[in-house]
Scaffold this motif. Sequence first.
Motif, mmCIF file in Angstrom:
data_model
loop_
_atom_site.group_PDB
_atom_site.id
_atom_site.type_symbol
_atom_site.label_atom_id
_atom_site.label_comp_id
_atom_site.label_asym_id
_atom_site.label_seq_id
_atom_site.Cartn_x
_atom_site.Cartn_y
_atom_site.Cartn_z
ATOM 1 N N ASP A 48 0.835 -1.207 0.000
ATOM 2 C CA ASP A 48 0.000 0.000 0.000
ATOM 3 C C ASP A 48 0.868 1.256 0.000
ATOM 4 N N LEU A 49 2.104 1.101 0.436
ATOM 5 C CA LEU A 49 3.048 2.219 0.473
ATOM 6 C C LEU A 49 4.440 1.682 0.161
ATOM 7 N N VAL A 50 5.154 2.373 -0.696
ATOM 8 C CA VAL A 50 6.521 1.985 -1.043
ATOM 9 C C VAL A 50 7.438 3.176 -0.756
ATOM 10 N N VAL A 51 8.478 2.938 0.025
ATOM 11 C CA VAL A 51 9.437 3.988 0.360
ATOM 12 C C VAL A 51 10.793 3.558 -0.192
ATOM 13 N N VAL A 52 11.430 4.434 -0.964
ATOM 14 C CA VAL A 52 12.674 4.057 -1.662
ATOM 15 C C VAL A 52 13.756 5.079 -1.355
ATOM 16 N N GLY A 53 14.935 4.600 -0.946
ATOM 17 C CA GLY A 53 16.004 5.543 -0.640
ATOM 18 C C GLY A 53 17.381 5.006 -0.974
ATOM 19 N N GLY A 54 18.300 5.934 -1.202
ATOM 20 C CA GLY A 54 19.677 5.552 -1.500
ATOM 21 C C GLY A 54 20.634 6.686 -1.177
ATOM 22 N N PRO A 55 21.924 6.390 -1.236
ATOM 23 C CA PRO A 55 22.929 7.427 -0.957
ATOM 24 C C PRO A 55 23.075 8.385 -2.138
ATOM 25 N N THR A 56 23.413 9.616 -1.850
ATOM 26 C CA THR A 56 23.727 10.584 -2.905
ATOM 27 C C THR A 56 25.150 10.326 -3.381
ATOM 28 N N HIS A 57 25.318 10.101 -4.662
ATOM 29 C CA HIS A 57 26.641 9.932 -5.272
ATOM 30 C C HIS A 57 26.774 10.932 -6.404
ATOM 31 N N VAL A 58 27.841 11.751 -6.351
ATOM 32 C CA VAL A 58 28.100 12.729 -7.421
ATOM 33 C C VAL A 58 26.812 13.502 -7.756
ATOM 34 N N HIS A 59 26.217 14.051 -6.676
ATOM 35 C CA HIS A 59 25.042 14.935 -6.775
ATOM 36 C C HIS A 59 23.733 14.238 -7.144
ATOM 37 N N GLY A 60 23.746 12.924 -7.298
ATOM 38 C CA GLY A 60 22.498 12.264 -7.677
ATOM 39 C C GLY A 60 22.485 10.817 -7.217
ATOM 40 N N MET A 61 21.775 9.981 -7.987
ATOM 41 C CA MET A 61 21.730 8.559 -7.655
ATOM 42 C C MET A 61 23.042 7.879 -8.040
ATOM 43 N N SER A 62 23.345 6.772 -7.359
ATOM 44 C CA SER A 62 24.596 6.065 -7.670
ATOM 45 C C SER A 62 24.549 5.467 -9.071
ATOM 46 N N ARG A 63 25.729 5.196 -9.588
ATOM 47 C CA ARG A 63 25.904 4.440 -10.833
ATOM 48 C C ARG A 63 26.918 3.337 -10.536
ATOM 49 N N ALA A 64 27.071 2.383 -11.454
ATOM 50 C CA ALA A 64 28.044 1.307 -11.248
ATOM 51 C C ALA A 64 29.426 1.892 -10.941
ATOM 52 N N SER A 65 29.796 2.969 -11.665
ATOM 53 C CA SER A 65 31.135 3.550 -11.483
ATOM 54 C C SER A 65 31.292 4.178 -10.093
ATOM 55 N N THR A 66 30.253 4.816 -9.573
ATOM 56 C CA THR A 66 30.374 5.454 -8.255
ATOM 57 C C THR A 66 30.337 4.389 -7.152
ATOM 58 N N ARG A 67 29.592 3.316 -7.386
ATOM 59 C CA ARG A 67 29.587 2.232 -6.384
ATOM 60 C C ARG A 67 30.978 1.572 -6.334
ATOM 61 N N LYS A 68 31.597 1.442 -7.500
ATOM 62 C CA LYS A 68 32.953 0.871 -7.538
ATOM 63 C C LYS A 68 33.915 1.786 -6.776
ATOM 64 N N ALA A 69 33.778 3.102 -6.993
ATOM 65 C CA ALA A 69 34.643 4.065 -6.294
ATOM 66 C C ALA A 69 34.418 3.977 -4.783
ATOM 67 N N ALA A 70 33.175 3.776 -4.371
ATOM 68 C CA ALA A 70 32.859 3.672 -2.934
ATOM 69 C C ALA A 70 33.534 2.445 -2.335
ATOM 70 N N VAL A 71 33.515 1.333 -3.063
ATOM 71 C CA VAL A 71 34.137 0.098 -2.551
ATOM 72 C C VAL A 71 35.650 0.273 -2.515
ATOM 73 N N GLN A 72 36.208 0.913 -3.545
ATOM 74 C CA GLN A 72 37.665 1.119 -3.576
ATOM 75 C C GLN A 72 38.115 2.003 -2.414
ATOM 76 N N ALA A 73 37.301 3.015 -2.091
ATOM 77 C CA ALA A 73 37.649 3.896 -0.962
ATOM 78 C C ALA A 73 37.672 3.104 0.341
ATOM 79 N N ALA A 74 36.729 2.183 0.486
ATOM 80 C CA ALA A 74 36.664 1.384 1.717
ATOM 81 C C ALA A 74 37.804 0.371 1.786
ATOM 82 N N ASP A 75 38.305 -0.035 0.614
ATOM 83 C CA ASP A 75 39.370 -1.050 0.568
ATOM 84 C C ASP A 75 40.739 -0.485 0.914
ATOM 85 N N LYS A 76 40.865 0.866 0.950
ATOM 86 C CA LYS A 76 42.175 1.461 1.273
ATOM 87 C C LYS A 76 42.581 1.053 2.687
ATOM 88 N N PRO A 77 43.878 0.797 2.914
ATOM 89 C CA PRO A 77 44.322 0.217 4.192
ATOM 90 C C PRO A 77 43.851 0.984 5.428
#
Length: 156
Positions: A48-77
């Motif tokens: 009856d109600l759908v709520v949808v949310g996500g992180p802001t990446h590069v001023h908008g919704m994420s893309r495959a490239s920004t998600r990859k950048a997010a994972v790479q940032a987390a992988d730094k030592p």
Amino acid sequence: MQAVVVYESMYGNTHLIADAIGAGLRTAFDVSVVPVSHASAAVLNGADLVVVGGPTHVHGMSRASTRKAAVQAADKPASPLTVQPDALGPGLREWFGSLGRYPVKAAAFDTKVHGPATLTGRASKGIAHLLRARGFDETDRAREWGAKLAAVAVPS
Ligand SMILES: Cc1cc2nc3c(=O)[nH]c(=O)nc-3n(C[C@H](O)[C@H](O)[C@H](O)COP(=O)(O)O)c2cc1C
């Protein structure tokens, strides 16, 4: 009455807000909180109600490239960040592409860095646009509510 909260999250912030929104909605709805990686179109059946949310990446919704950048940032030592399961999987953009039309009430939310949206951008604008494109009944008021909630609830 059933509500479904679908979220995308790399580092857990949006997951946290999705859980909080779900907890609030439980006063009035049977609620499912579902990561986008597990949100088959079937999860929306009967909602009856759908709520949808996500992180802001590069001023908008994420893309495959920004998600990859997010994972790479987390992988730094020295990084304190940990990524959520399926962080590299399909995001909300891809999920919307797999949906039919849903003439039900909906709301969009996002998380982002602190600051005015004119400077930071916000993913909920794109999410709201895609909700409307899929026939959801999304209101600006709901979007403003989601944005305000995210702004107060996410630690800087
Ligand atoms: C690749 C990348 C790009 C980002 N770009 C923006 C941005 O343009 N504006 C913003 O406000 N925040 C930006 N952020 C910050 C995230 O929106 C913010 O940390 C969010 O709460 C993360 O949510 P999550 O933990 O659910 O992934 C970016 C983060 C990443 C990893």
